[in-house]
Enzyme design. Structure first.
Site, PDB file in Angstrom:
ATOM      1  N   TRP A   1       0.760  -1.693 -10.522  1.00  0.00           N
ATOM      2  CA  TRP A   1      -0.562  -2.139 -10.104  1.00  0.00           C
ATOM      3  C   TRP A   1      -1.506  -2.202 -11.305  1.00  0.00           C
ATOM      4  CZ3 TRP A   1       2.254   1.642  -7.497  1.00  0.00           C
ATOM      5  CH2 TRP A   1       2.732   1.252  -6.242  1.00  0.00           C
TER       6      TRP A   1
ATOM      7  N   HIS B   1      -4.556  -1.453  -3.807  1.00  0.00           N
ATOM      8  CA  HIS B   1      -3.891  -1.655  -2.518  1.00  0.00           C
ATOM      9  C   HIS B   1      -4.686  -0.907  -1.454  1.00  0.00           C
ATOM     10  CE1 HIS B   1      -1.033   1.917  -3.817  1.00  0.00           C
ATOM     11  NE2 HIS B   1      -2.294   2.165  -4.033  1.00  0.00           N
TER      12      HIS B   1
ATOM     13  N   ARG C   1      -6.386  -6.813  -8.405  1.00  0.00           N
ATOM     14  CA  ARG C   1      -5.366  -6.616  -9.444  1.00  0.00           C
ATOM     15  C   ARG C   1      -5.827  -7.294 -10.722  1.00  0.00           C
ATOM     16  NH1 ARG C   1      -0.204  -5.792  -6.432  1.00  0.00           N
ATOM     17  NH2 ARG C   1      -0.948  -4.403  -4.789  1.00  0.00           N
TER      18      ARG C   1
ATOM     19  N   GLN D   1      -5.142  -7.205   2.060  1.00  0.00           N
ATOM     20  CA  GLN D   1      -3.950  -6.553   2.595  1.00  0.00           C
ATOM     21  C   GLN D   1      -4.243  -6.003   3.983  1.00  0.00           C
ATOM     22  OE1 GLN D   1      -2.673  -3.461  -0.135  1.00  0.00           O
ATOM     23  NE2 GLN D   1      -1.263  -4.864  -1.170  1.00  0.00           N
TER      24      GLN D   1
ATOM     25  N   VAL E   1       6.697   6.260  -0.400  1.00  0.00           N
ATOM     26  CA  VAL E   1       7.567   6.197   0.779  1.00  0.00           C
ATOM     27  C   VAL E   1       8.995   6.560   0.379  1.00  0.00           C
ATOM     28  CG1 VAL E   1       6.276   4.565   2.209  1.00  0.00           C
ATOM     29  CG2 VAL E   1       7.773   3.697   0.408  1.00  0.00           C
TER      30      VAL E   1
ATOM     31  N   ALA F   1       4.749   3.802   7.003  1.00  0.00           N
ATOM     32  CA  ALA F   1       3.605   3.049   6.475  1.00  0.00           C
ATOM     33  C   ALA F   1       4.097   1.666   6.068  1.00  0.00           C
ATOM     34  CB  ALA F   1       2.996   3.769   5.280  1.00  0.00           C
TER      35      ALA F   1
HETATM   36  N1  PHE Z   1       0.771  -0.524  -1.185  1.00  0.00           N
HETATM   37  C1  PHE Z   1       1.959  -1.294  -1.452  1.00  0.00           C
HETATM   38  C2  PHE Z   1       1.566  -2.489  -2.318  1.00  0.00           C
HETATM   39  O1  PHE Z   1       0.433  -2.796  -2.440  1.00  0.00           O
HETATM   40  C3  PHE Z   1       2.600  -1.793  -0.184  1.00  0.00           C
HETATM   41  C4  PHE Z   1       3.128  -0.678   0.679  1.00  0.00           C
HETATM   42  C5  PHE Z   1       2.320  -0.091   1.630  1.00  0.00           C
HETATM   43  C6  PHE Z   1       4.424  -0.205   0.498  1.00  0.00           C
HETATM   44  C7  PHE Z   1       2.799   0.947   2.417  1.00  0.00           C
HETATM   45  C8  PHE Z   1       4.912   0.809   1.280  1.00  0.00           C
HETATM   46  C9  PHE Z   1       4.101   1.376   2.231  1.00  0.00           C
HETATM   47  O2  PHE Z   1       2.414  -3.116  -2.923  1.00  0.00           O
END
Ligand code: PHE
Length: 338
Positions: free
Chosen positions: A149, A163, A189, A203, A246, A303
């Site tokens: 990121w 995010h 970003r 998002q 995760v 998530a």
């Molecule tokens: N936050 C991650 C992204 O921006 C996406 C994501 C959210 C992945 C929740 C796993 C669980 O790329």
């Protein structure tokens, strides 16, 4: 003289003409004034009679002038009103009504799908702190995963969230499971823009936490979403991927049929997975610090996070993500709120 004056007054067409008549008869060198002066030579009897007569003439002229003046003023007012008359039945100048941006429309639609599944929509700050955007999500400083990121840093040490995942932690800090939430919002970003990358986009984050939540629940939620978006025949596929917050981590794909060609293919829609124990621990630690009980030790959760513009691009065949925020009305007007 009286008849003559009255005739002229009656014929006067403007206030200026009237004034001119007034001067000519009643002015210092006017005819009536002359007539008064000419009385000097008369004997007293005659002078009295002549004086009374001239006074009557004077009054009659003054009265006639006044009346005519009122008439002319009334006529001028009437003409002015006629000239400036407004047609109140003409249609007004309509202001073009604003519309919802296509990204907002998709976001609303997604939030609605999840509301029907019992999710609650919550929002959070776009200017985030490092703890919620990174550390609490199991991305410590200097961890190579931070490179996933590219970040806009603010001068005070905050950052523009990269995010919507920081809201997972914020929500858990303040709430007790079980719950299901979605978080719509803008993310940023710091990267060069091209047809598939923008510095700002939207998002939708999802988080479901409770006892006995499994990956199967995640797949069920995503399948329900895919069917709502793409119809009853939509399919969802999970395939292994990595995100520090995760475990296991997946990316999810949706089987999508292009309405123009009738061809189907798997499309990557977002990332997901089971909430990492380190994230639950970070939330509980923060709760403890704030004097709240630890409540994330015996639960599991899933998530997910997906890109909203990407869904719009697929649905409408939009070839370049930069179209969304370049304020070209011809582009935006193609998506009136249905
Ligand atoms: N936050 C991650 C992204 O921006 C996406 C994501 C959210 C992945 C929740 C796993 C669980 O790329």
């Amino acid at each position: 003289m009286l008849e003559e004056a009255l005739a002229e007054i009656r014929a006067a067409a403007s206030l200026e003409a009237l004034q001119e008549i007034k001067v000519r008869f009643l002015g210092k060198k006017g005819r009536l004034t002359q007539a008064f002066k000419a009385m000097k030579g008369l004997d007293p009897e005659e002078r009295k009679a002549r004086g009374q007569e001239l006074n009557r003439v004077k009054q009659a002229i003054e009265k006639a002038l006044e009346e005519r003046e009122a008439e002319i003023k009334a006529a001028e007012l009437a003409a002015k009103l006629e000239r400036e008359r407004e047609d109140v039945s003409l249609p007004g100048l309509a202001l073009a009504p604003g519309g919802f941006h296509v990204a907002t429309q998709i976001l609303d639609e997604l939030v609605d799908v999840f509301r029907r599944m019992g999710y609650q929509a919550v929002t959070g700050p776009e200017a985030e702190d490092e703890f919620h955007n990174f550390d609490a999500l199991n991305i410590p400083p200097h961890h190579p995963a931070r490179d996933m990121w590219d970040t806009f840093w603010l001068e005070d040490g905050h950052l523009l969230r990269t995010h919507t995942s920081p809201m997972q932690v914020r929500y858990m800090e303040a709430h007790t499971p079980p719950f299901q939430i979605v978080v719509p919002g803008k993310v940023y970003r710091h990267e060069a823009t091209d047809a598939t990358h923008e510095a700002m986009f939207h998002q939708l984050e999802g988080l479901a936490v409770g006892e006995g939540i499994t990956l199967a629940h995640l797949k069920g939620a995503l399948l329900t979403m895919a069917r709502a978006l793409y119809g009853e025949n939509a399919k969802v596929r999970l395939q292994p991927s990595f995100f520090p917050f995760v475990e296991p981590g997946v990316e999810f794909l949706v089987w999508w049929t292009d309405p123009r060609t009738g061809e189907g293919r798997w499309l990557e829609v977002g990332g997901a997975g089971m909430v990492h124990p380190a994230v639950f621990k970070a939330a509980d630690d923060a709760r403890e610090k704030a004097g709240l009980p630890r409540v994330y030790e015996n639960v599991t959760g899933f998530a997910f996070g997906l890109g909203v513009e990407r869904i719009a691009m697929l649905r409408y065949g939009i070839p370049d993500v930069r179209y969304f925020y370049s304020n070209r009305l011809a582009f935006l007007r193609q998506f009136p709120r249905p």
